[in-house]
Structures are given as C-alpha cells and as structure tokens.
Design a protein around this motif. Structure first.
Motif, PDB file in Angstrom:
ATOM      1  N   VAL A 351      28.506  37.488  32.018  1.00 19.48           N
ATOM      2  CA  VAL A 351      27.483  37.426  33.067  1.00 19.48           C
ATOM      3  C   VAL A 351      27.342  38.800  33.719  1.00 19.48           C
ATOM      4  CG1 VAL A 351      26.743  36.265  35.175  1.00 19.48           C
ATOM      5  CG2 VAL A 351      28.098  35.025  33.470  1.00 19.48           C
ATOM      6  N   PRO A 352      26.151  39.398  33.693  1.00 18.47           N
ATOM      7  CA  PRO A 352      25.987  40.728  34.299  1.00 18.47           C
ATOM      8  C   PRO A 352      25.954  40.656  35.822  1.00 18.47           C
ATOM      9  CG  PRO A 352      23.887  39.939  33.465  1.00 18.47           C
ATOM     10  CD  PRO A 352      24.913  38.920  33.054  1.00 18.47           C
ATOM     11  N   THR A 353      26.263  41.779  36.429  1.00 18.14           N
ATOM     12  CA  THR A 353      26.269  41.910  37.887  1.00 18.14           C
ATOM     13  C   THR A 353      25.391  43.082  38.276  1.00 18.14           C
ATOM     14  OG1 THR A 353      28.512  41.012  38.018  1.00 18.14           O
ATOM     15  CG2 THR A 353      27.732  42.246  39.914  1.00 18.14           C
ATOM     16  N   ASP A 354      24.738  42.972  39.408  1.00 16.69           N
ATOM     17  CA  ASP A 354      23.853  44.046  39.845  1.00 16.69           C
ATOM     18  C   ASP A 354      24.652  45.238  40.361  1.00 16.69           C
ATOM     19  OD1 ASP A 354      24.649  42.399  42.036  1.00 16.69           O
ATOM     20  OD2 ASP A 354      23.203  43.445  43.284  1.00 16.69           O
ATOM     21  N   VAL A 355      23.987  46.375  40.439  1.00 15.73           N
ATOM     22  CA  VAL A 355      24.645  47.622  40.842  1.00 15.73           C
ATOM     23  C   VAL A 355      25.203  47.509  42.256  1.00 15.73           C
ATOM     24  CG1 VAL A 355      24.262  50.065  41.324  1.00 15.73           C
ATOM     25  CG2 VAL A 355      23.248  49.024  39.295  1.00 15.73           C
ATOM     26  N   ARG A 356      24.463  46.880  43.139  1.00 14.87           N
ATOM     27  CA  ARG A 356      24.902  46.793  44.535  1.00 14.87           C
ATOM     28  C   ARG A 356      26.225  46.048  44.657  1.00 14.87           C
ATOM     29  NH1 ARG A 356      21.292  44.429  49.589  1.00 14.87           N
ATOM     30  NH2 ARG A 356      22.765  44.983  51.249  1.00 14.87           N
ATOM     31  N   SER A 357      26.370  44.952  43.945  1.00 11.19           N
ATOM     32  CA  SER A 357      27.623  44.196  44.008  1.00 11.19           C
ATOM     33  C   SER A 357      28.779  45.003  43.434  1.00 11.19           C
ATOM     34  CB  SER A 357      27.479  42.874  43.250  1.00 11.19           C
ATOM     35  OG  SER A 357      26.480  42.057  43.830  1.00 11.19           O
ATOM     36  N   MET A 358      28.515  45.744  42.361  1.00  9.68           N
ATOM     37  CA  MET A 358      29.561  46.581  41.770  1.00  9.68           C
ATOM     38  C   MET A 358      30.007  47.664  42.744  1.00  9.68           C
ATOM     39  SD  MET A 358      30.218  45.698  38.487  1.00  9.68           S
ATOM     40  CE  MET A 358      30.545  47.152  37.504  1.00  9.68           C
ATOM     41  N   VAL A 359      29.042  48.308  43.385  1.00  9.16           N
ATOM     42  CA  VAL A 359      29.373  49.388  44.316  1.00  9.16           C
ATOM     43  C   VAL A 359      30.155  48.847  45.507  1.00  9.16           C
ATOM     44  CG1 VAL A 359      28.392  51.110  45.872  1.00  9.16           C
ATOM     45  CG2 VAL A 359      27.430  50.803  43.591  1.00  9.16           C
ATOM     46  N   LYS A 360      29.777  47.678  45.991  1.00 12.81           N
ATOM     47  CA  LYS A 360      30.516  47.090  47.106  1.00 12.81           C
ATOM     48  C   LYS A 360      31.952  46.765  46.705  1.00 12.81           C
ATOM     49  CE  LYS A 360      26.833  45.134  49.944  1.00 12.81           C
ATOM     50  NZ  LYS A 360      26.310  43.901  50.586  1.00 12.81           N
ATOM     51  N   ALA A 361      32.143  46.309  45.473  1.00 15.93           N
ATOM     52  CA  ALA A 361      33.500  46.019  45.007  1.00 15.93           C
ATOM     53  C   ALA A 361      34.340  47.287  44.964  1.00 15.93           C
ATOM     54  CB  ALA A 361      33.448  45.364  43.630  1.00 15.93           C
ATOM     55  N   VAL A 362      33.758  48.385  44.491  1.00 14.73           N
ATOM     56  CA  VAL A 362      34.484  49.659  44.464  1.00 14.73           C
ATOM     57  C   VAL A 362      34.760  50.138  45.888  1.00 14.73           C
ATOM     58  CG1 VAL A 362      34.357  52.073  43.761  1.00 14.73           C
ATOM     59  CG2 VAL A 362      33.545  50.291  42.220  1.00 14.73           C
ATOM     60  N   GLY A 363      33.785  49.967  46.777  1.00 14.26           N
ATOM     61  CA  GLY A 363      33.988  50.373  48.163  1.00 14.26           C
ATOM     62  C   GLY A 363      35.116  49.608  48.828  1.00 14.26           C
ATOM     63  N   ARG A 364      35.178  48.306  48.576  1.00 14.04           N
ATOM     64  CA  ARG A 364      36.281  47.520  49.144  1.00 14.04           C
ATOM     65  C   ARG A 364      37.621  47.985  48.593  1.00 14.04           C
ATOM     66  NH1 ARG A 364      32.511  43.320  48.232  1.00 14.04           N
ATOM     67  NH2 ARG A 364      33.518  42.809  46.251  1.00 14.04           N
ATOM     68  N   SER A 365      37.661  48.279  47.300  1.00 19.45           N
ATOM     69  CA  SER A 365      38.908  48.723  46.685  1.00 19.45           C
ATOM     70  C   SER A 365      39.343  50.081  47.231  1.00 19.45           C
ATOM     71  CB  SER A 365      38.734  48.801  45.167  1.00 19.45           C
ATOM     72  OG  SER A 365      39.871  49.354  44.545  1.00 19.45           O
ATOM     73  N   ALA A 366      38.398  51.025  47.349  1.00 11.42           N
ATOM     74  CA  ALA A 366      38.738  52.359  47.842  1.00 11.42           C
ATOM     75  C   ALA A 366      39.184  52.317  49.297  1.00 11.42           C
ATOM     76  CB  ALA A 366      37.545  53.295  47.672  1.00 11.42           C
ATOM     77  N   THR A 367      38.484  51.533  50.106  1.00 10.54           N
ATOM     78  CA  THR A 367      38.857  51.430  51.520  1.00 10.54           C
ATOM     79  C   THR A 367      40.208  50.748  51.683  1.00 10.54           C
ATOM     80  OG1 THR A 367      36.513  51.285  52.091  1.00 10.54           O
ATOM     81  CG2 THR A 367      38.085  50.631  53.773  1.00 10.54           C
ATOM     82  N   LYS A 368      40.453  49.732  50.868  1.00  8.13           N
ATOM     83  CA  LYS A 368      41.738  49.037  50.939  1.00  8.13           C
ATOM     84  C   LYS A 368      42.886  49.957  50.548  1.00  8.13           C
ATOM     85  CE  LYS A 368      43.921  44.710  49.463  1.00  8.13           C
ATOM     86  NZ  LYS A 368      43.738  43.475  48.641  1.00  8.13           N
ATOM     87  N   ALA A 369      42.671  50.777  49.513  1.00  9.16           N
ATOM     88  CA  ALA A 369      43.713  51.727  49.107  1.00  9.16           C
ATOM     89  C   ALA A 369      43.985  52.737  50.213  1.00  9.16           C
ATOM     90  CB  ALA A 369      43.289  52.438  47.824  1.00  9.16           C
ATOM     91  N   TRP A 370      42.942  53.181  50.895  1.00  9.35           N
ATOM     92  CA  TRP A 370      43.141  54.119  52.011  1.00  9.35           C
ATOM     93  C   TRP A 370      43.910  53.454  53.149  1.00  9.35           C
ATOM     94  CZ3 TRP A 370      39.788  54.051  56.679  1.00  9.35           C
ATOM     95  CH2 TRP A 370      40.177  55.026  57.604  1.00  9.35           C
ATOM     96  N   ARG A 371      43.559  52.225  53.481  1.00 15.15           N
ATOM     97  CA  ARG A 371      44.248  51.544  54.579  1.00 15.15           C
ATOM     98  C   ARG A 371      45.724  51.328  54.253  1.00 15.15           C
ATOM     99  NH1 ARG A 371      39.873  47.800  54.303  1.00 15.15           N
ATOM    100  NH2 ARG A 371      41.398  46.188  53.769  1.00 15.15           N
ATOM    101  N   ARG A 372      46.019  51.029  53.002  1.00 14.71           N
ATOM    102  CA  ARG A 372      47.418  50.824  52.624  1.00 14.71           C
ATOM    103  C   ARG A 372      48.222  52.115  52.641  1.00 14.71           C
ATOM    104  NH1 ARG A 372      47.144  46.518  47.530  1.00 14.71           N
ATOM    105  NH2 ARG A 372      46.689  44.657  48.795  1.00 14.71           N
ATOM    106  N   SER A 373      47.542  53.251  52.578  1.00 16.36           N
ATOM    107  CA  SER A 373      48.245  54.539  52.570  1.00 16.36           C
ATOM    108  C   SER A 373      48.511  55.074  53.968  1.00 16.36           C
ATOM    109  CB  SER A 373      47.428  55.570  51.781  1.00 16.36           C
ATOM    110  OG  SER A 373      46.225  55.906  52.471  1.00 16.36           O
ATOM    111  N   TRP A 374      48.105  54.350  55.003  1.00 12.56           N
ATOM    112  CA  TRP A 374      48.349  54.833  56.360  1.00 12.56           C
ATOM    113  C   TRP A 374      49.846  55.010  56.594  1.00 12.56           C
ATOM    114  CZ3 TRP A 374      44.776  50.867  59.313  1.00 12.56           C
ATOM    115  CH2 TRP A 374      43.444  51.234  59.107  1.00 12.56           C
ATOM    116  N   PRO A 375      50.264  56.135  57.144  1.00 16.42           N
ATOM    117  CA  PRO A 375      51.698  56.322  57.439  1.00 16.42           C
ATOM    118  C   PRO A 375      52.132  55.444  58.608  1.00 16.42           C
ATOM    119  CG  PRO A 375      50.421  58.169  58.277  1.00 16.42           C
ATOM    120  CD  PRO A 375      49.463  57.321  57.499  1.00 16.42           C
ATOM    121  N   ASP A 376      53.426  55.221  58.692  1.00 20.95           N
ATOM    122  CA  ASP A 376      53.969  54.424  59.793  1.00 20.95           C
ATOM    123  C   ASP A 376      53.682  55.113  61.122  1.00 20.95           C
ATOM    124  OD1 ASP A 376      54.931  52.562  58.017  1.00 20.95           O
ATOM    125  OD2 ASP A 376      56.909  53.502  57.868  1.00 20.95           O
TER     126      ASP A 376
END
Length: 504
Positions: A351-376
């Motif tokens: 099942v194909p997915t539109d570009v907007r949904s793909m970009v949002k998925a990458v954005g969530r992943s990138a933001t989540k990785a940044w939040r997890r890298s916050w120092p104590d």
C-alpha cells in the motif's frame, strides 16, 4: 559552502533583530505568535533550498546555523546566553538544524520517488554518484539514512498529482453537509448525539444508496485500515475492508475509505443510475478537504475521490456527503468502524503512502532521537523526553521566568547574578561555586537559590507547593505545568521584596 552559509547568516540576522523588536523581558507578543514568526520568517530564510545543500555541509558550518536558531530561541523564551542549547531550543519549541537536515533530505528523496518515471529529479535520486570526500554526504545518502532510521525505507511512495481537475468542471451535484443541523457538543451523551443524527438522516432521500465509510489508524499515524458498508435500496449489503498503509494519518485513512467505497459502488451492477447516493463519514477534516471543490484538490487521493464522485453524478445522480458523529451507536457507522479496525491488521507492504505522511514519520523519528539525546539536567528531570508546551500566560515577565527556571538558568537568582558579576560581595566579587555564601538563597539561607532549590526545596514555598501541586516535595514532572511554575516564582520574588531585593 562556507560562503553560502555566510550569506544565509547575513540574511537571517536582520530577521532575528526584527523578532527582538517584537518582545522584551516584560512586554511584547505572546509566545505562540513569537514561535510562528521564528518558524516562518527566520527558519524559512535559513532553510531556503536547504535540502540540496545542507546535507553536504560540514559540522562546523551546521554549527554556525545552529547559533542563529539559538539566538531566535533566546528571543522567544527570554533565556540568557548561558542557557544550555537543548533546554533552550526545547522551551522555544524549535528543533535543531541537525535534525531538520535529515528531515529535509528525506522530504526531497520522497518527492523524487513520487515523480513519474523519467522525471529529472527522480533520475538524479536513483543515480549512483561517487563521493568526492568520505566525510561529505549528499541529500540522497542522508535522506536514505533518515528513512531507514524512521523505519519507512521500504514503504512505497504514492505518485503525486500531476494533472489537476479543471476548475470549470460542474461539481454542484455533490452536496456536502458538515453538520447534522443543530449544534451538538462533542461532550454530549452518546444517546443524545445518536438521536440528533438519526433525526437529521431521516430527512435524506429514502430510496438512496447508503454508504457508511470509516478509517482507522493506530495512534493516528500508522497501521491504517478502511471499512465500508454499502446498503442498496433493495436491502442488499456489501462490505469492504482493506489496508490503508503502514504510515497513515487518520484523515488519510478516512479519505482512502471513501475512495474504496466509491470504487466498490461503481463496480456494482443492478440499475442504480437513478438512485441518489448518501455517503456518511465521521471525519469532518476529510469531508472539509473534499468540500473545497474538485479543482482545489492538491493531492492525488483527493483528486481520485472527486473523479469517482464526478463519475457517479455523470448521469444526473445526486450525491450527499454527510458528516455524522462517531461512536454514538449509529448502526452503519459502528459496522464500518469494526471493519476498519479489522483491516488495520492486514498486510500493508504493497500500500503506497503519500509524501506528507512519510515526511511526518521522519520528522517524528528525528525529533524523538534528539529528545532522547538530551543530557542529564534539571530540565530533563522535569520533561523527560517530552517537548514543553507553550507558556500561555498574559504576563510576558512571568512566562520568561517559567522558561528560565525550567531551563536551569534563572536571571533573578542570587547564584546566577553572582556568577556573572552582577551581585559582587566584599570577600568574593564573582565566582561559579554554588557553595559560596554569596550564592545562598536570601530567604532561607539553606543553600544556593538554584531553580531546583526554588521550585522544589525552599521552605518559604512549602505552602504554595502544597496548594498548587498537592505536596511540599512534589515530583519534578509536575513542573511541566507552566502556571504552577509561574505561581511559585511569583511567590518567591514576593518573599525577597521585604528583604530589600527587588528586581535586579
């Protein structure tokens, strides 16, 4: 690359200066407006065509751009220069340029994949070019890594809309009804909403073809499924269940469900040319997207739905697109909902997915990785890996206090002022030692007046913490409430005033 980054900074600095003129320590625009200006006016200039050049920029050049974003974040939050970068950006609601770099590269990769075969952009994306430098990567490699990190590398991309529907096409035979007559609150009891909906549906033609469609998406972002129930005037029923995509928003699932139901209806035989069609869906967002008109559809999915609607009305048939409240006991809607949830467990690979949904998925992943890298830090103790909500206070001064306290650098604490030389003592003009007597809390004298001490430990605010947070030693996560932090800072400053220490 260095010259280009210098030009970008030169273009961005005047915009940051304009943002500074919109606010101050105790006056100015509210935070939501400041965030809009920063994201549109400043980030827009910094990221212009950045998908093509930012992935190839070295870390030193990226850091120069990060400095500009941190300058904008300091304007939004009112935090001092010494504030750590991650709490500063998070309090301002901004994402680092490094995280945005991956998002922009992934978006360009998805846009290329959505083009037709033979398109120049797609040909460039599919080509393999040798690297000139081992440490330099282009948007193709960066975008591919971002898609892999988000777990969507193998998700097929839907082809974009190349030819829109002409705006002069007559689409008046399709009527959209985004309400059920009387205004009903979402908090109304289900039986009340069901009664009002059934009263309204009874006013529609009796000899119609009834189409009940519904979409489902896990968490509103993944595992999409669609369900539809078609009831013919003869009483014959047809059911549809199908996947909507591994990456799928709730609104997209609803649109896919409408498209699937209309396709199924057009395949049915039995002399239905004269019967009106009533399509019932519980998503106002999906229906509002379609209600803008056939010629206004900017996505392939929206245009596909409208082409099906125009095919249904080609012989003069009327089509009613009716919104209905969800989960209130309407039989057709409940059956479609069950079908959609069953379909979400089907295979989503093809099942194909539109570009907007793909970009949002990458954005969530990138933001989540940044939040997890916050120092104590004290900020991470409060927020964990969550982004703070905007501080919606009428007083700009109190909003700044909230940001500074949670970020860990409060410009009204004695320890901070002594560290920067604003509160010199005879024995110690300036130092960063928290054990220094000059850094002690002026009210309780039990320790340095760090933000952690002020908000969680200072005895003078024990009663306020008990009233606001239910405990004199509250959990730090309760400080996510900006109103509570503002009240505590206001109480602490009021205790300082009788001692002769007003605003610095």
């Amino acid at each position: 690359m260095g010259e280009h980054c210098a030009r970008v900074r030169k273009k961005t600095k005047p915009r940051i200066a304009q943002l500074r003129k919109m606010t101050g320590r105790s006056w100015g625009l509210r935070e939501p407006q400041l965030r809009v200006v920063a994201n549109g006016y400043i980030r827009g200039a910094l990221e212009y065509a950045a998908a093509a050049w930012l992935p190839a920029a070295s870390e030193s050049y990226v850091e120069l751009l990060e400095m500009e974003m941190r300058a904008a974040a300091r304007v939004i939050t009112g935090c001092p220069v010494s504030t750590p970068r991650d709490p500063l950006l998070a309090e301002a609601g901004l994402v680092p340029v490094r995280a945005r770099r991956n998002l922009l590269a992934a978006r360009l990769s998805c846009l290329a994949a959505s083009q037709r075969s033979g398109d120049p952009l797609r040909a460039v994306a599919e080509a393999t070019a040798p690297r000139r430098l081992r440490t330099t990567t282009g948007w193709r490699d960066t975008g591919a890594r971002a898609l892999v990190s988000a777990g969507v590398r193998d998700v097929p991309v839907e082809e974009r809309l190349h030819v829109t529907i002409p705006p002069w096409i007559d689409d008046t035979r399709v009527q959209f009804r985004l309400d059920i007559g009387n205004h009903i609150s979402r908090t109304a009891p289900p039986d009340v909403r069901q009664e009002r909906a059934e009263e309204h549906l009874a006013t529609l033609p009796d000899d119609a073809v009834w189409v009940w469609s519904d979409g489902s998406a896990e968490g509103g972002v993944s595992a999409g499924g669609i369900g539809a129930l078609i009831t013919l005037p003869s009483g014959e029923e047809h059911e549809l269940r199908a996947p909507a995509g591994r990456i799928c928003s709730s609104t997209r699932a609803e649109l896919v469900a409408i498209r699937g139901a209309l396709e199924m209806l057009l395949r049915l035989e039995g002399g239905l040319a004269e019967s009106p069609v009533i399509v019932c869906a519980d998503s106002q967002a999906a229906l509002a997207t379609l209600a803008s008109g056939a010629g206004s559809q900017a996505t392939a999915l929206g245009a596909a739905v409208w082409r099906l609607l125009l095919a249904l009305t080609d012989g003069g048939r009327r089509v009613f697109m009716q919104w209905i409240p969800a989960h209130c006991g309407i039989p057709g809607n409940e059956r479609a909902d069950v079908l959609a949830k069953e379909a979400s467990s089907l295979s989503q690979d093809a099942v194909p997915t539109d570009v907007r949904s793909m970009v949002k998925a990458v954005g969530r992943s990138a933001t989540k990785a940044w939040r997890r890298s916050w120092p104590d830090s004290f900020f991470k103790t409060i927020m964990g890996d969550r982004m703070p909500m905007p501080v919606l206070l009428e007083s700009r001064d109190e909003a700044v206090n909230v940001h500074q306290l949670r970020a860990g650098h409060w410009s009204r604490s004695q320890s901070y002022l002594h560290r920067i030389g604003r509160r010199p003592e005879r024995d110690c003009p300036q130092c960063s030692d928290l054990a220094c007597p000059a850094a002690r809390c002026l009210v309780c004298r039990e320790g340095p007046d760090t933000p952690e001490h002020v908000l969680l430990r200072c005895p003078c605010l024990a009663g306020a913490r008990l009233r606001l947070l239910g405990n004199i030693r509250p959990d730090p996560t309760q400080l996510r409430d900006g109103g509570a932090v503002a009240a505590l800072s206001r109480g602490y400053l009021s205790h300082q005033q009788p001692l002769g220490y007003g605003r610095p």
